[in-house]
Design a protein around this motif. Structure first.
Motif, short mmCIF file in Angstrom:
data_model
loop_
_atom_site.label_atom_id
_atom_site.label_comp_id
_atom_site.label_asym_id
_atom_site.label_seq_id
_atom_site.Cartn_x
_atom_site.Cartn_y
_atom_site.Cartn_z
N PRO A 75 0.81 -1.22 0.00
CA PRO A 75 0.00 0.00 0.00
C PRO A 75 0.84 1.27 0.00
O PRO A 75 1.81 1.38 0.75
CB PRO A 75 -0.83 -0.10 1.28
CG PRO A 75 -0.16 -1.12 2.14
CD PRO A 75 0.60 -2.03 1.23
N VAL A 148 -6.79 0.87 -9.91
CA VAL A 148 -7.89 1.75 -10.28
C VAL A 148 -7.33 3.07 -10.79
O VAL A 148 -6.53 3.72 -10.12
CB VAL A 148 -8.81 2.03 -9.06
CG1 VAL A 148 -9.96 2.95 -9.46
CG2 VAL A 148 -9.35 0.73 -8.48
N MET A 150 -8.80 6.66 -12.52
CA MET A 150 -9.98 7.46 -12.88
C MET A 150 -9.51 8.77 -13.49
O MET A 150 -8.64 9.43 -12.92
CB MET A 150 -10.83 7.76 -11.63
CG MET A 150 -11.52 6.55 -11.03
SD MET A 150 -13.00 6.08 -11.98
CE MET A 150 -12.60 4.36 -12.37
N VAL A 155 -6.03 6.04 -8.37
CA VAL A 155 -6.75 6.20 -7.11
C VAL A 155 -6.00 5.37 -6.06
O VAL A 155 -5.95 4.14 -6.16
CB VAL A 155 -8.21 5.73 -7.23
CG1 VAL A 155 -8.92 5.80 -5.88
CG2 VAL A 155 -8.97 6.57 -8.26
N ALA A 156 -5.38 6.05 -5.10
CA ALA A 156 -4.54 5.35 -4.12
C ALA A 156 -5.36 4.85 -2.93
O ALA A 156 -5.15 3.76 -2.42
CB ALA A 156 -3.43 6.27 -3.62
N GLY A 157 -6.33 5.66 -2.51
CA GLY A 157 -7.13 5.31 -1.34
C GLY A 157 -6.57 5.91 -0.07
O GLY A 157 -5.38 6.21 0.02
N ALA A 158 -7.45 6.08 0.92
CA ALA A 158 -7.07 6.74 2.17
C ALA A 158 -5.95 6.00 2.89
O ALA A 158 -5.12 6.60 3.55
CB ALA A 158 -8.29 6.86 3.08
N HIS A 159 -5.95 4.68 2.78
CA HIS A 159 -4.93 3.87 3.46
C HIS A 159 -4.08 3.11 2.44
O HIS A 159 -3.55 2.05 2.73
CB HIS A 159 -5.58 2.87 4.42
CG HIS A 159 -6.67 3.47 5.25
ND1 HIS A 159 -7.98 3.54 4.81
CD2 HIS A 159 -6.65 4.06 6.47
CE1 HIS A 159 -8.71 4.13 5.75
NE2 HIS A 159 -7.93 4.46 6.75
N GLY A 160 -4.02 3.65 1.21
CA GLY A 160 -3.31 2.95 0.14
C GLY A 160 -3.99 1.65 -0.24
O GLY A 160 -3.41 0.80 -0.89
N GLY A 161 -5.25 1.49 0.16
CA GLY A 161 -5.94 0.21 -0.03
C GLY A 161 -6.89 0.18 -1.22
O GLY A 161 -7.62 -0.80 -1.38
N ALA A 162 -6.88 1.20 -2.07
CA ALA A 162 -7.75 1.14 -3.25
C ALA A 162 -7.24 0.05 -4.19
O ALA A 162 -6.04 -0.19 -4.26
CB ALA A 162 -7.78 2.48 -3.96
N GLY A 163 -8.14 -0.59 -4.89
CA GLY A 163 -7.74 -1.63 -5.83
C GLY A 163 -7.61 -3.01 -5.21
O GLY A 163 -7.16 -3.94 -5.87
N GLU A 164 -8.00 -3.16 -3.95
CA GLU A 164 -7.91 -4.48 -3.31
C GLU A 164 -9.10 -5.36 -3.70
O GLU A 164 -9.77 -5.97 -2.85
CB GLU A 164 -7.81 -4.34 -1.78
CG GLU A 164 -6.49 -3.82 -1.29
CD GLU A 164 -5.33 -4.82 -1.44
OE1 GLU A 164 -5.56 -5.95 -1.87
OE2 GLU A 164 -4.20 -4.42 -1.12
N LEU A 256 -18.04 2.63 -9.64
CA LEU A 256 -17.14 3.47 -10.44
C LEU A 256 -17.50 3.60 -11.91
O LEU A 256 -17.08 4.52 -12.57
CB LEU A 256 -15.72 2.90 -10.37
CG LEU A 256 -15.01 3.11 -9.07
CD1 LEU A 256 -13.67 2.41 -9.09
CD2 LEU A 256 -14.82 4.60 -8.83
#
Lengths: 314, 314
Positions: A75, A148, A150, A155-164, A256
């Motif tokens: 992440p 992900v 866009m 898109v990294a996500g708040a905790h680097g957890g996007a795309g899991e 999305l």
């Protein structure tokens, strides 16, 4: 913009490098082993030395390099902070940008992202997603990775957890536990290991003949090969795997509605027969607005990462 | 930037307007009925007349208005094209920006988005999501709407279908058909109608006493009120509803890992007891990285739309 840029895709066994022009042309690629011992402390010094050596060899000054994009297997947040990378031995949160700036002060622009996200960006730029602006990419390998992008940005996500995507629950009746501690995650059916487990379950619940029954051990590739050769049982296994994948993709599309889905990773080399199973599964669960979203194959394979890394800094 | 901006939230029964300063202060809000007859052809002329009247009343020139943001109850793409709006009588794809430019040529900057997305943007800006940059908002009303904002920008989706969280499949064993034609959509359990249906099913499958059994008809509000008063059966219904909501939110978090979830809509006024049920459900299914993502209540209620609309143009 300066004339060159560098992409670095750090994996658990090897580090891949790409030297690009700032027009996006790949001039040269090379790789080296990843030294994960002693908490992975050698990795970034190795990376910076390899970059300096290549620049010297090519008679390029660091000041001529626009920036360095780096992908890591863990992440990463939107500020290029790495949280941890089990496969690299990195255990604590740190700023990858800052560490690289200390090592290579003459190339200040450094951006980092999760490797599944950089692969998605690379495929969108020069691979299976060319011409589109947003994508969700699934990488079917040892695990199920997801990236992900866009409007052209990761898109990294708040905790680097996007795309899991691999840890979306697709089967509420599962009793076996996933590596993440949950039950019924996509990864339990659609990774290289997952599909073998799924196959074993389906074989023991059925009487249908299959060459898989004769093999002491078999791999995802064996299942795909048999399905392509027309074996009914192997094909049913792929259809079931495709249904789980399609289910998770339909959930993601409800949130999305991406322009395109891209399927990559070793398993996707099974080709059309797996892709068709995934498309069937997706259409079964997709919401009307996004039922016709294209599902394409990755095209850059192992190079997707270095392309995506470079795209971040260009 | 010019000193004023206008937000317009077009709903199936009324149109809400907000006149703002370009610093984001709401100066005045007002509303009018939506005339949906004859294919909704009066709606945009009504909107533009209402805007001109208000500007005249306030002695503001159209040239002093930075722009108009418009929310509509249907799919809208990132270029402000509306695909259709069943509730407004609009049946064909058209450019809302272009139509408004013809009606109000002196205020050229017009941006449109789906109303669930504008509500999410409004709540992120001035409501339950203040201080965060990305959110997924669920609006629990007649249906289950969803809005997605990443890095401060609305995610519209390739077909204007982003944020259709209500149509994520959360129950693969469902036999009843959703309004969208699929089975087991979140909306079938978590909308105002959905929770009543869920309650009826749970009541007939249980012997547990409940005041609901004495009522000829009951609403989502009745269930929430009873649960708050300590009735066990009503509380179980909310927990089940929260589990379905949490399940869908966990899927979305695997893809996007937002900073915060925001829950809005009439049903969310049930307060803490429903919010706690949702948080419990979410944590049950969430992936480790995003297990602690906050789940907050909407705060702007019916004004979220006009705030979000204005934020688009500022």
């Amino acid at each position: 913009m300066k004339p060159y840029a560098i992409g670095v895709d750090i994996g658990g066994t090897s580090i891949k490098f790409g030297l690009f022009t700032s027009q996006g042309e790949l001039l040269e690629k090379w790789s080296m082993d990843t030294r994960t011992e002693t908490g992975g402390m050698h990795i970034l010094p190795d990376v910076s030395k390899a970059i300096l050596r290549k620049l010297e060899e090519q008679k390029i000054l660091p000041a001529q390099v626009e920036g360095i994009g780096i992908g890591v297997p863990g992440p990463v947040d939107a500020q290029s902070n790495v949280f941890f990378c089990v496969n690299l031995g990195w255990k604590e949160k740190f700023s990858l940008k800052q560490r690289m700036n200390e090592l290579l002060p003459d190339i200040p622009k450094v951006l980092a992202a999760n490797d599944a996200n950089t692969a998605a960006l690379g495929e969108l730029w020069k691979g299976g997603g060319q011409g589109y602006k947003s994508t969700v990419m699934l990488t079917l390998g040892t695990g199920v990775g997801g990236g992900v992008v866009m409007s052209g940005a990761i898109v990294a996500g708040a905790h680097g957890g996007a795309g899991e995507i691999g840890h979306i629950t697709v089967n509420h009746r599962e009793t076996a536990v996933c590596s993440c501690g949950k039950r019924g995650c996509l990864e339990q059916y659609a990774s290289a290991r997952g599909i073998v487990r799924l196959a074993k379950e389906m074989l023991s619940a059925s009487e249908k003949p299959s060459a898989l029954r004769e093999m002491e051990t078999f791999s995802a590739k064996d299942i795909c090969d048999l399905a392509r050769d027309g074996e009914e049982m192997a094909h049913e296994i792929l259809l079931r795997c495709g249904r789980f994948l399609g289910r998770a993709m339909s959930f993601v599309a409800c949130a999305l509605d991406p322009d395109v889905f891209i399927i990559g990773g070793g398993m996707s080399r099974a080709g059309d027969i797996l892709m068709e199973a995934i498309r069937l599964g997706y259409r079964k669960y997709a919401f009307q607005d996004s039922k016709d979203t294209p599902v394409t194959s990755a095209r850059l394979w192992n190079d997707a990462g270095i392309y995506g890394c470079v795209k971040m800094v260009l």
